[in-house]
Design a protein around this motif. Structure first.
Motif, PDB file in Angstrom:
ATOM      1  N   VAL A 197       0.815  -1.208   0.000  1.00  0.00           N
ATOM      2  CA  VAL A 197       0.000   0.000   0.000  1.00  0.00           C
ATOM      3  C   VAL A 197       0.854   1.266   0.000  1.00  0.00           C
ATOM      4  CG1 VAL A 197      -1.837   1.217   1.239  1.00  0.00           C
ATOM      5  CG2 VAL A 197      -1.842  -1.262   1.157  1.00  0.00           C
ATOM      6  N   GLY A 198       2.100   1.161   0.441  1.00  0.00           N
ATOM      7  CA  GLY A 198       2.970   2.327   0.445  1.00  0.00           C
ATOM      8  C   GLY A 198       2.892   3.138   1.715  1.00  0.00           C
ATOM      9  N   VAL A 199       2.742   2.461   2.867  1.00  0.00           N
ATOM     10  CA  VAL A 199       2.781   3.136   4.154  1.00  0.00           C
ATOM     11  C   VAL A 199       3.843   2.457   5.003  1.00  0.00           C
ATOM     12  CG1 VAL A 199       0.338   3.737   4.049  1.00  0.00           C
ATOM     13  CG2 VAL A 199       1.041   1.641   5.204  1.00  0.00           C
ATOM     14  N   THR A 200       4.223   3.120   6.076  1.00  0.00           N
ATOM     15  CA  THR A 200       5.209   2.512   6.963  1.00  0.00           C
ATOM     16  C   THR A 200       4.515   1.519   7.893  1.00  0.00           C
ATOM     17  OG1 THR A 200       4.973   4.191   8.691  1.00  0.00           O
ATOM     18  CG2 THR A 200       6.559   4.633   6.925  1.00  0.00           C
ATOM     19  N   VAL A 201       5.268   0.560   8.374  1.00  0.00           N
ATOM     20  CA  VAL A 201       4.721  -0.403   9.327  1.00  0.00           C
ATOM     21  C   VAL A 201       4.269   0.316  10.598  1.00  0.00           C
ATOM     22  CG1 VAL A 201       5.269  -2.390  10.773  1.00  0.00           C
ATOM     23  CG2 VAL A 201       6.074  -2.312   8.400  1.00  0.00           C
ATOM     24  N   ARG A 202       5.016   1.330  10.991  1.00  0.00           N
ATOM     25  CA  ARG A 202       4.656   2.085  12.193  1.00  0.00           C
ATOM     26  C   ARG A 202       3.287   2.741  12.028  1.00  0.00           C
ATOM     27  NH1 ARG A 202       8.208   7.089  14.811  1.00  0.00           N
ATOM     28  NH2 ARG A 202       6.782   7.545  16.534  1.00  0.00           N
ATOM     29  N   ASN A 203       3.047   3.377  10.869  1.00  0.00           N
ATOM     30  CA  ASN A 203       1.747   4.000  10.640  1.00  0.00           C
ATOM     31  C   ASN A 203       0.648   2.959  10.553  1.00  0.00           C
ATOM     32  OD1 ASN A 203       2.715   6.595  10.681  1.00  0.00           O
ATOM     33  ND2 ASN A 203       2.864   6.798   8.460  1.00  0.00           N
ATOM     34  N   LEU A 204       0.972   1.838   9.919  1.00  0.00           N
ATOM     35  CA  LEU A 204      -0.017   0.773   9.806  1.00  0.00           C
ATOM     36  C   LEU A 204      -0.467   0.307  11.186  1.00  0.00           C
ATOM     37  CD1 LEU A 204       0.157  -2.146   7.252  1.00  0.00           C
ATOM     38  CD2 LEU A 204      -0.651  -2.519   9.572  1.00  0.00           C
ATOM     39  N   ARG A 205       0.495   0.136  12.085  1.00  0.00           N
ATOM     40  CA  ARG A 205       0.146  -0.286  13.445  1.00  0.00           C
ATOM     41  C   ARG A 205      -0.668   0.794  14.165  1.00  0.00           C
ATOM     42  NH1 ARG A 205       2.654  -4.992  14.392  1.00  0.00           N
ATOM     43  NH2 ARG A 205       4.680  -5.422  13.391  1.00  0.00           N
ATOM     44  N   ALA A 206      -0.349   2.052  13.888  1.00  0.00           N
ATOM     45  CA  ALA A 206      -1.101   3.148  14.505  1.00  0.00           C
ATOM     46  C   ALA A 206      -2.543   3.153  14.005  1.00  0.00           C
ATOM     47  CB  ALA A 206      -0.427   4.481  14.192  1.00  0.00           C
ATOM     48  N   TYR A 207      -2.740   2.894  12.697  1.00  0.00           N
ATOM     49  CA  TYR A 207      -4.095   2.827  12.156  1.00  0.00           C
ATOM     50  C   TYR A 207      -4.862   1.668  12.784  1.00  0.00           C
ATOM     51  CZ  TYR A 207      -1.978   5.755   8.500  1.00  0.00           C
ATOM     52  OH  TYR A 207      -1.311   6.739   7.829  1.00  0.00           O
ATOM     53  N   SER A 208      -4.196   0.546  12.975  1.00  0.00           N
ATOM     54  CA  SER A 208      -4.839  -0.613  13.595  1.00  0.00           C
ATOM     55  C   SER A 208      -5.254  -0.298  15.021  1.00  0.00           C
ATOM     56  CB  SER A 208      -3.900  -1.823  13.574  1.00  0.00           C
ATOM     57  OG  SER A 208      -3.617  -2.229  12.253  1.00  0.00           O
ATOM     58  N   ALA A 209      -4.390   0.426  15.745  1.00  0.00           N
ATOM     59  CA  ALA A 209      -4.686   0.763  17.137  1.00  0.00           C
ATOM     60  C   ALA A 209      -5.915   1.656  17.247  1.00  0.00           C
ATOM     61  CB  ALA A 209      -3.481   1.450  17.779  1.00  0.00           C
ATOM     62  N   ARG A 210      -6.175   2.471  16.225  1.00  0.00           N
ATOM     63  CA  ARG A 210      -7.343   3.353  16.220  1.00  0.00           C
ATOM     64  C   ARG A 210      -8.588   2.644  15.700  1.00  0.00           C
ATOM     65  NH1 ARG A 210      -6.069   9.177  16.549  1.00  0.00           N
ATOM     66  NH2 ARG A 210      -8.311   9.379  16.201  1.00  0.00           N
ATOM     67  N   GLY A 211      -8.463   1.392  15.297  1.00  0.00           N
ATOM     68  CA  GLY A 211      -9.613   0.648  14.798  1.00  0.00           C
ATOM     69  C   GLY A 211      -9.924   0.898  13.343  1.00  0.00           C
ATOM     70  N   LEU A 212      -8.977   1.472  12.601  1.00  0.00           N
ATOM     71  CA  LEU A 212      -9.212   1.747  11.182  1.00  0.00           C
ATOM     72  C   LEU A 212      -9.083   0.498  10.326  1.00  0.00           C
ATOM     73  CD1 LEU A 212      -7.299   5.141  10.786  1.00  0.00           C
ATOM     74  CD2 LEU A 212      -9.695   4.747  11.367  1.00  0.00           C
TER      75      LEU A 212
END
Length: 258
Positions: free
Chosen positions: A26-41
């Motif tokens: 998708v072209g995002v960082t793993v860190r951002n991906l984990r942050a999105y998951s933590a927010r329920g996105l």
């Protein structure tokens, strides 16, 4: 809509991806991906031991999150947009969900404290009032002090009413009744739209060429419905005020004749 641009990246996602593979695709960082998951996105991955595996629905969601961020949406707004979306929806379905829902979302939530809210209303701080607001779904508690106001515009209207001398408790009771009536009104307008334009669109197979007309109708429905409701409210309010004034004047003691 951006679904046409997003869909190719979801094609061929028949095998599951690890978090690193998903981020790269998708072209995002793993860190951002984990942050999105933590927010329920993102829906939870399928876990095998300690390894999570992601599929087409996760790619679709990440694409929409990335595009909405690029368009200036905050994570809080994205979170509210996706909250009611089907967890396994395709990117096209998510884009349609976003387009239909976006015009109706309230302004960005506001974080404040009970003390600040009381000061703005010009009243003493009262935790029971905050509890009542939480019960109405108007605010959320973040911790012992901070609260999140979900609809700042409604808050401002409420503060103006309190400034007129109406006790907060009385306003909250009245607002709870108003919410019930407004919910019924909203259901009436939405059902009208579903029974007419939307049902015909779905029965026709949701043709892409009709989508702009559907989105335009949804975008115009809010101001038109609000205008009609305000006009009806003014008429009914005038009648109620006239009736109340008549009763109040009738209760005044007539001056004794000399």
């Amino acid at each position: 809509m951006s679904a046409a641009r997003s869909e190719p990246l979801t094609d061929g996602v028949d095998t599951e991806l690890t978090v690193d593979e998903l981020a790269a695709r998708v072209g995002v960082t793993v860190r951002n991906l984990r942050a999105y998951s933590a927010r329920g996105l993102l829906p939870p991955p399928r876990m095998v031991g300690r390894t999570g595996y992601y599929g087409r629905e996760h790619v679709a969601r990440l694409l929409l999150v990335r595009e909405m961020l690029a368009e200036g949406y905050s994570l809080a707004m994205i979170e509210r947009t996706l909250a009611s979306a089907p967890p396994t929806a395709s990117s096209a379905t998510l884009a349609l969900h976003r387009a239909l829902l976006a015009p109706w979302l309230p302004p960005e939530p506001e974080v404040t404290t009970g003390a600040e809210l009381a000061a703005r209303a010009g009243v003493a701080e009262d935790t029971e009032v905050i509890d009542q607001l939480v019960g109405l779904g108007l605010v959320e508690r973040l911790d012992d002090e901070r609260i999140r106001v979900l609809d700042p515009a409604l808050l401002m209207a409420g503060l103006q009413v309190v400034s007129l001398g109406v006790p907060p408790e009385a306003l909250i009771t009245a607002q709870a009744q108003v919410n019930e009536h407004v919910r019924a009104i909203a259901r009436t307008y939405v059902q009208m739209f579903v029974d007419t334009g939307w049902r015909a669109f779905v029965e026709a197979g949701a043709p892409h060429e009709q989508l702009p007309d559907i989105l335009a109708t949804v975008g115009r429905l809010q101001p038109v419905a609000a205008q009609a409701m305000l006009a009806a409210f003014r008429t009914e309010m005038a009648a109620e005020v006239a009736s109340a004034v008549e009763v109040a004047l009738g209760e005044l003691a007539e001056p004794e004749e000399v």
